[in-house]
Design a protein around this motif. Structure first.
Motif, PDB file in Angstrom:
ATOM      1  N   VAL A   1       0.858  -1.192   0.000  1.00  0.00           N
ATOM      2  CA  VAL A   1       0.000   0.000   0.000  1.00  0.00           C
ATOM      3  C   VAL A   1       0.892   1.240   0.000  1.00  0.00           C
ATOM      4  O   VAL A   1       1.825   1.331   0.798  1.00  0.00           O
ATOM      5  CB  VAL A   1      -0.918   0.008   1.242  1.00  0.00           C
ATOM      6  CG1 VAL A   1      -1.714   1.304   1.329  1.00  0.00           C
ATOM      7  CG2 VAL A   1      -1.843  -1.191   1.218  1.00  0.00           C
ATOM      8  N   PRO A   2       0.632   2.216  -0.886  1.00  0.00           N
ATOM      9  CA  PRO A   2       1.426   3.460  -0.890  1.00  0.00           C
ATOM     10  C   PRO A   2       1.476   4.083   0.500  1.00  0.00           C
ATOM     11  O   PRO A   2       0.493   4.058   1.244  1.00  0.00           O
ATOM     12  CB  PRO A   2       0.684   4.342  -1.884  1.00  0.00           C
ATOM     13  CG  PRO A   2       0.021   3.382  -2.813  1.00  0.00           C
ATOM     14  CD  PRO A   2      -0.373   2.209  -1.951  1.00  0.00           C
ATOM     15  N   LEU A   3       2.636   4.672   0.814  1.00  0.00           N
ATOM     16  CA  LEU A   3       2.907   5.058   2.191  1.00  0.00           C
ATOM     17  C   LEU A   3       3.620   6.395   2.280  1.00  0.00           C
ATOM     18  O   LEU A   3       4.572   6.652   1.557  1.00  0.00           O
ATOM     19  CB  LEU A   3       3.776   3.966   2.824  1.00  0.00           C
ATOM     20  CG  LEU A   3       4.265   4.103   4.250  1.00  0.00           C
ATOM     21  CD1 LEU A   3       3.098   4.072   5.234  1.00  0.00           C
ATOM     22  CD2 LEU A   3       5.253   2.989   4.573  1.00  0.00           C
ATOM     23  N   VAL A   4       3.125   7.252   3.187  1.00  0.00           N
ATOM     24  CA  VAL A   4       3.837   8.464   3.599  1.00  0.00           C
ATOM     25  C   VAL A   4       4.200   8.245   5.059  1.00  0.00           C
ATOM     26  O   VAL A   4       3.319   8.041   5.895  1.00  0.00           O
ATOM     27  CB  VAL A   4       2.967   9.729   3.456  1.00  0.00           C
ATOM     28  CG1 VAL A   4       3.721  10.956   3.983  1.00  0.00           C
ATOM     29  CG2 VAL A   4       2.534   9.944   2.014  1.00  0.00           C
ATOM     30  N   VAL A   5       5.487   8.251   5.366  1.00  0.00           N
ATOM     31  CA  VAL A   5       5.901   7.944   6.734  1.00  0.00           C
ATOM     32  C   VAL A   5       6.755   9.064   7.305  1.00  0.00           C
ATOM     33  O   VAL A   5       7.592   9.635   6.606  1.00  0.00           O
ATOM     34  CB  VAL A   5       6.625   6.579   6.814  1.00  0.00           C
ATOM     35  CG1 VAL A   5       7.859   6.547   5.951  1.00  0.00           C
ATOM     36  CG2 VAL A   5       6.981   6.207   8.250  1.00  0.00           C
TER      37      VAL A   5
ATOM     38  N   LEU B   1       9.510  11.212   5.093  1.00  0.00           N
ATOM     39  CA  LEU B   1       9.736  12.576   5.565  1.00  0.00           C
ATOM     40  C   LEU B   1      10.515  12.526   6.872  1.00  0.00           C
ATOM     41  O   LEU B   1      10.101  11.862   7.828  1.00  0.00           O
ATOM     42  CB  LEU B   1       8.402  13.297   5.757  1.00  0.00           C
ATOM     43  CG  LEU B   1       7.535  13.418   4.488  1.00  0.00           C
ATOM     44  CD1 LEU B   1       6.183  14.021   4.827  1.00  0.00           C
ATOM     45  CD2 LEU B   1       8.239  14.235   3.421  1.00  0.00           C
ATOM     46  N   GLU B   2      11.624  13.234   6.885  1.00  0.00           N
ATOM     47  CA  GLU B   2      12.475  13.287   8.066  1.00  0.00           C
ATOM     48  C   GLU B   2      12.521  14.711   8.609  1.00  0.00           C
ATOM     49  O   GLU B   2      12.242  15.671   7.888  1.00  0.00           O
ATOM     50  CB  GLU B   2      13.899  12.855   7.716  1.00  0.00           C
ATOM     51  CG  GLU B   2      14.089  11.378   7.561  1.00  0.00           C
ATOM     52  CD  GLU B   2      15.566  11.022   7.531  1.00  0.00           C
ATOM     53  OE1 GLU B   2      16.064  10.502   8.537  1.00  0.00           O
ATOM     54  OE2 GLU B   2      16.218  11.281   6.506  1.00  0.00           O
ATOM     55  N   PRO B   3      12.924  14.860   9.862  1.00  0.00           N
ATOM     56  CA  PRO B   3      13.078  16.207  10.424  1.00  0.00           C
ATOM     57  C   PRO B   3      14.154  17.001   9.698  1.00  0.00           C
ATOM     58  O   PRO B   3      15.003  16.441   9.006  1.00  0.00           O
ATOM     59  CB  PRO B   3      13.508  15.933  11.872  1.00  0.00           C
ATOM     60  CG  PRO B   3      13.053  14.553  12.161  1.00  0.00           C
ATOM     61  CD  PRO B   3      13.166  13.813  10.865  1.00  0.00           C
TER      62      PRO B   3
ATOM     63  N   GLU C   1       2.767  21.153   4.973  1.00  0.00           N
ATOM     64  CA  GLU C   1       2.654  21.126   3.502  1.00  0.00           C
ATOM     65  C   GLU C   1       3.479  20.005   2.876  1.00  0.00           C
ATOM     66  O   GLU C   1       3.153  19.519   1.786  1.00  0.00           O
ATOM     67  CB  GLU C   1       3.038  22.478   2.894  1.00  0.00           C
ATOM     68  CG  GLU C   1       4.467  22.921   3.120  1.00  0.00           C
ATOM     69  CD  GLU C   1       4.629  23.828   4.323  1.00  0.00           C
ATOM     70  OE1 GLU C   1       5.542  24.669   4.302  1.00  0.00           O
ATOM     71  OE2 GLU C   1       3.833  23.692   5.279  1.00  0.00           O
ATOM     72  N   GLN C   2       4.548  19.578   3.547  1.00  0.00           N
ATOM     73  CA  GLN C   2       5.319  18.446   3.036  1.00  0.00           C
ATOM     74  C   GLN C   2       4.470  17.174   3.038  1.00  0.00           C
ATOM     75  O   GLN C   2       4.497  16.387   2.085  1.00  0.00           O
ATOM     76  CB  GLN C   2       6.567  18.213   3.898  1.00  0.00           C
ATOM     77  CG  GLN C   2       7.640  19.265   3.792  1.00  0.00           C
ATOM     78  CD  GLN C   2       8.790  18.953   4.749  1.00  0.00           C
ATOM     79  OE1 GLN C   2       8.735  19.263   5.937  1.00  0.00           O
ATOM     80  NE2 GLN C   2       9.820  18.315   4.237  1.00  0.00           N
ATOM     81  N   ILE C   3       3.729  16.977   4.114  1.00  0.00           N
ATOM     82  CA  ILE C   3       2.882  15.788   4.227  1.00  0.00           C
ATOM     83  C   ILE C   3       1.755  15.844   3.200  1.00  0.00           C
ATOM     84  O   ILE C   3       1.493  14.870   2.492  1.00  0.00           O
ATOM     85  CB  ILE C   3       2.313  15.661   5.655  1.00  0.00           C
ATOM     86  CG1 ILE C   3       3.445  15.615   6.681  1.00  0.00           C
ATOM     87  CG2 ILE C   3       1.425  14.429   5.773  1.00  0.00           C
ATOM     88  CD1 ILE C   3       2.989  15.733   8.118  1.00  0.00           C
TER      89      ILE C   3
END
Length: 200
Positions: free
Chosen positions: A124-128, A151-153, A177-179
């Motif tokens: 499943v496509p993932l934003v983590v 996405l990292e700090p 906005e990155q998310i």
């Protein structure tokens, strides 16, 4: 060094399995009313991983996703704080039910947790969002790069703390906005979010 110490490799060694093979997940039927939906997972077991700005994320992606027929649900444990703005929650379900739901999601947004690994194993496509540890140690190789956005700090020359509490809390430097843009890039290509965070 980080690559060798990836948690996936550590667990695979301990269990005597091949690290890059997807696990077999036993799902259990759960009735779903929406055909198209995304999931968000956010728990506060470790404060350093808890992302407080998900309501803002939802307020920005919801109008676009609703027009496209998607619903936004929260998934997680029975003690996870309810995320404001979701269309419903799947909290405190047995793992078999949670796996069934994850497998049928169009996309999963998650902090570093078991849910991100379930989504990856289900293709499943993932934003983590990673907070207190680097992606090299906790990313999964099961999901191809074109199906996930990590996405990292903004580390600003800092080292990961690996702490349950940290100051400053680095996950907060991941901008809303990155998310949102990551969700659009994976789910509805061509949609651009026109905003910029000035200060959190």
């Amino acid at each position: 060094f980080f690559e060798k110490m990836n948690l996936q490799n550590v667990y695979a060694t301990a269990l005597g399995v091949i690290p890059k093979e997807k696990p077999i997940l036993n799902e259990k039927f759960f009735p779903l009313t929406a055909e198209k939906f995304i999931l968000i997972h956010n728990d506060c077991k470790l404060v350093s991983k808890y992302y407080e700005l998900f309501p803002e994320v939802i307020s920005l992606i919801k109008p676009v996703l609703h027009k496209l027929g998607y619903r936004i649900y929260q998934i997680g444990g029975e003690n996870d704080p309810v995320i404001e703005g979701t269309d419903g929650q799947f909290l405190g379900l047995p793992w078999g039910n949670s796996i069934y739901i994850c497998k049928r999601a169009s996309l999963v947004i998650a902090i570093d947790s078991i849910i991100q690994h379930i989504a990856a194993a289900c293709d499943v496509p993932l934003v983590v969002l990673y907070g207190h540890a680097p992606k090299e140690q906790i990313d999964t190789n099961w999901l191809p790069p074109d199906k996930k956005i990590i996405l990292e700090p903004d580390w600003q020359n800092r080292k990961p703390s690996y702490q349950p509490n940290e100051s400053p809390k680095m996950i907060r430097t991941i901008k809303v906005e990155q998310i949102c843009q990551a969700v659009f890039d994976l789910l509805c290509k061509g949609v651009q979010l026109n905003m910029k965070t000035i200060r959190v």
